[in-house]
Each structure stands twice: as structure tokens, then as C-alpha cells.
Design a protein around this motif. Structure first.
Motif, short mmCIF file in Angstrom:
data_model
loop_
_atom_site.label_atom_id
_atom_site.label_comp_id
_atom_site.label_asym_id
_atom_site.label_seq_id
_atom_site.Cartn_x
_atom_site.Cartn_y
_atom_site.Cartn_z
N THR A 279 32.72 -33.83 2.35
CA THR A 279 32.54 -32.77 3.35
C THR A 279 31.24 -32.99 4.10
OG1 THR A 279 31.52 -31.35 1.66
CG2 THR A 279 33.88 -31.06 2.07
N TYR A 280 31.21 -32.55 5.35
CA TYR A 280 30.09 -32.90 6.23
C TYR A 280 29.62 -31.73 7.09
CZ TYR A 280 31.45 -37.72 5.19
OH TYR A 280 31.75 -38.90 4.55
N GLN A 281 28.34 -31.76 7.42
CA GLN A 281 27.77 -30.87 8.42
C GLN A 281 27.62 -31.65 9.71
OE1 GLN A 281 24.10 -29.36 6.64
NE2 GLN A 281 25.13 -27.46 6.09
N ALA A 282 27.90 -30.98 10.84
CA ALA A 282 27.88 -31.65 12.14
C ALA A 282 26.63 -31.29 12.93
CB ALA A 282 29.13 -31.27 12.94
N PHE A 283 26.09 -32.29 13.62
CA PHE A 283 24.92 -32.09 14.47
C PHE A 283 25.10 -32.86 15.78
CE2 PHE A 283 23.49 -32.02 10.02
CZ PHE A 283 22.98 -30.73 9.95
N PRO A 284 25.19 -32.18 16.92
CA PRO A 284 25.32 -32.89 18.20
C PRO A 284 24.00 -33.53 18.60
CG PRO A 284 25.12 -30.53 18.59
CD PRO A 284 25.19 -30.71 17.10
N VAL A 285 24.09 -34.71 19.21
CA VAL A 285 22.91 -35.41 19.72
C VAL A 285 23.18 -35.79 21.17
CG1 VAL A 285 21.32 -37.34 19.42
CG2 VAL A 285 22.49 -36.38 17.42
N GLU A 286 22.36 -35.27 22.08
CA GLU A 286 22.52 -35.54 23.51
C GLU A 286 21.42 -36.51 23.95
OE1 GLU A 286 23.96 -35.15 27.50
OE2 GLU A 286 24.83 -34.80 25.52
N TYR A 287 21.82 -37.58 24.62
CA TYR A 287 20.87 -38.60 25.08
C TYR A 287 20.49 -38.34 26.54
CZ TYR A 287 21.30 -41.47 20.90
OH TYR A 287 21.23 -41.94 19.61
N LYS A 288 19.19 -38.39 26.81
CA LYS A 288 18.68 -38.20 28.16
C LYS A 288 17.83 -39.40 28.56
CE LYS A 288 20.51 -34.16 28.65
NZ LYS A 288 21.63 -33.97 29.61
N ARG A 289 17.92 -39.79 29.82
CA ARG A 289 17.20 -40.97 30.29
C ARG A 289 15.69 -40.74 30.37
NH1 ARG A 289 19.92 -42.61 35.79
NH2 ARG A 289 19.72 -40.37 36.05
N GLY A 290 15.29 -39.53 30.77
CA GLY A 290 13.88 -39.27 31.05
C GLY A 290 13.11 -38.74 29.85
N LYS A 291 12.30 -37.73 30.12
CA LYS A 291 11.47 -37.11 29.10
C LYS A 291 11.73 -35.60 29.11
CE LYS A 291 7.58 -37.01 32.36
NZ LYS A 291 6.19 -37.46 32.60
N PRO A 292 11.24 -34.86 28.10
CA PRO A 292 11.49 -33.43 28.05
C PRO A 292 11.08 -32.71 29.32
CG PRO A 292 10.57 -34.18 25.98
CD PRO A 292 10.50 -35.35 26.92
N LYS A 293 11.92 -31.75 29.76
CA LYS A 293 11.65 -30.99 30.97
C LYS A 293 11.07 -29.62 30.63
CE LYS A 293 15.77 -33.02 33.18
NZ LYS A 293 16.31 -33.65 31.96
N LYS A 294 10.51 -28.97 31.65
CA LYS A 294 9.97 -27.64 31.45
C LYS A 294 11.08 -26.60 31.33
CE LYS A 294 5.54 -28.42 33.81
NZ LYS A 294 4.65 -27.98 34.91
N GLY A 295 12.18 -26.82 32.05
CA GLY A 295 13.29 -25.88 32.03
C GLY A 295 14.16 -26.05 30.79
N ASP A 296 15.25 -25.25 30.73
CA ASP A 296 16.14 -25.26 29.57
C ASP A 296 17.47 -25.93 29.86
OD1 ASP A 296 14.29 -23.84 28.01
OD2 ASP A 296 15.01 -21.92 28.78
#
Length: 219
Positions: free
Chosen positions: A101-118
Motif C-alpha cells: 500500500t502506498y501514499q501518493a505525493f504529486p511533484v510539479e516541475y517548473k523551469r524557473g525559480k519560486p515565484k511571489k504569487g501562488d
């Protein structure tokens, strides 16, 4: 709902546009001012994985699934998760063709760096909500990996964030159903928008596009 309800689903990736600017989202997804660009990106991603929609890699207690199609009936959105990490856990869920059995965690890849917005966070939370609905589970966190800094940022999936996504999805469907492109308050962020020449933010604060066109025709 009708059997073809998925035909009315909106693109999950649109949440990021909507968070940045509702008008930008409408220009892309309603007026299709950027239709070719958006569909090309989505299409390439889909077609590359068409023959192998689930690319799995098992290492130890972690199963990594890439390019996983996801959707939510509640939100009426669909899209693709860059990566979903399934980590073995006694309180997790069962997966077809895999022991344990497993727990799921989504991982989103972004080209840049963290942004100020959400914008990035909203997209990740929506992915988590899709996975929760599909797997009948609870996901308490996800990750944003920023290529520019080569680092992943952990994002808690809170009820507040979930409620925000629900609200946004309803608003998006309202605009889309009425084919309405909203006006928005302009600001410095307009300079960072790739559609500023289509949106004409300066013109929007002075007169309507209709009156502008009529004025030019009368010259």
C-alpha cells in the motif's frame, strides 16, 4: 450528468493562468487567443506518452509514475501530473499490479525559480485533489521542483488551499459557460504577461475595445 461530461472539463493547467490573471486565462481558454501554443504544449506532452501513459520506476519503497493523466468530477478539470511519487506506507492505498500500500505525493516541475504569487501552488493543490478523488485517499503534501535552483519545495495541502481551488474552478466554469472575458485591474504585472498586446491593458483603462475600433474606423 451526461455520459460525455468530460467534454466539458477545463484544463487543470488553466488554474495557473487564472491565478495570475483572470483576463489572461479567458483570452487563452475562452477566446483561444493562444490556443495553438497551449494545445501544442499539452498535445506534445500527451502524445509523447500516448503509448505508455504510465511510465513507472520502482526504487526501494518508492514507486515513481511520470506523465500520469488525472481528473476530478468535483472540479470538472483534467490534466497531467509531471510526477506522482508513491511511497510505501501501511496506511496507504492499494495500486493495481503493485504489491503493498502506498501514499501518493504529486511533484510539479517548473523551469524557473519560486515565484511571489501562488500560481504554482494552486496547480499543485488541484493535482492533489484530483489524485485524492481518483485514489480515494487523503494527500497532505506535494512538491514543486524548480529547475533553476535544482531544488524541490514542500507544499502542505491544507483545507484552505483546497477551498480556494474549488472556488476558482467554479468561477472558471462560470466565465467559460457564459463565454465572458472579464476586465481586471491593471498593474506592473501586466508587463510580464505574454498576451499584453492582445489584452491591451492600457486601452482597457481608458475606453472599450469596441469604442476604440469604431473610432479608428471613423477616422
Amino acid at each position: 450528468m451526461a455520459s460525455n461530461e468530460e467534454d466539458h472539463y477545463l484544463m487543470l493547467s488553466g488554474l495557473q493562468h487564472f491565478q495570475f490573471c483572470k483576463r489572461q486565462w479567458a483570452l487563452i481558454h475562452i477566446e483561444q487567443q493562444w490556443e495553438e501554443n497551449v494545445r501544442t504544449i499539452e498535445g506534445q506532452h500527451l502524445h509523447r506518452k500516448a503509448d505508455q501513459p504510465f511510465i513507472k520506476e520502482k526504487r526501494g519503497s518508492k514507486l515513481t509514475v511520470r506523465a500520469m493523466p488525472i481528473q476530478s468530477r468535483q472540479l470538472q478539470i483534467s490534466g497531467i501530473c509531471d510526477v506522482v511519487e508513491f511511497v510505501e506506507h501501511r496506511d496507504g492505498v492499494s495500486l493495481s499490479g503493485v504489491t503493498g500500500t502506498y501514499q501518493a505525493f504529486p511533484v510539479e516541475y517548473k523551469r524557473g525559480k519560486p515565484k511571489k504569487g501562488d500560481e504554482d501552488v494552486v496547480q499543485l493543490v488541484a493535482q492533489a485533489m484530483c489524485l485524492e478523488e481518483m485514489l480515494v485517499c487523503r494527500i497532505d503534501k506535494g512538491y514543486l521542483f524548480y529547475n533553476e535552483i535544482k531544488h524541490r519545495v514542500e507544499v502542505p495541502i491544507t483545507d484552505e488551499l483546497r477551498n480556494n481551488v474549488i472556488k476558482m474552478a467554479k468561477e472558471m466554469h462560470h466565465y467559460y459557460g457564459n463565454r465572458h472575458t472579464p476586465k481586471v485591474k491593471t498593474g506592473p504585472f501586466c508587463k510580464n504577461c505574454s498576451l499584453q498586446h492582445v489584452c491591451l491593458p492600457k486601452l482597457m483603462t481608458k475606453r472599450t475595445v469596441k469604442s476604440y475600433i469604431e473610432g479608428r474606423l471613423g477616422e
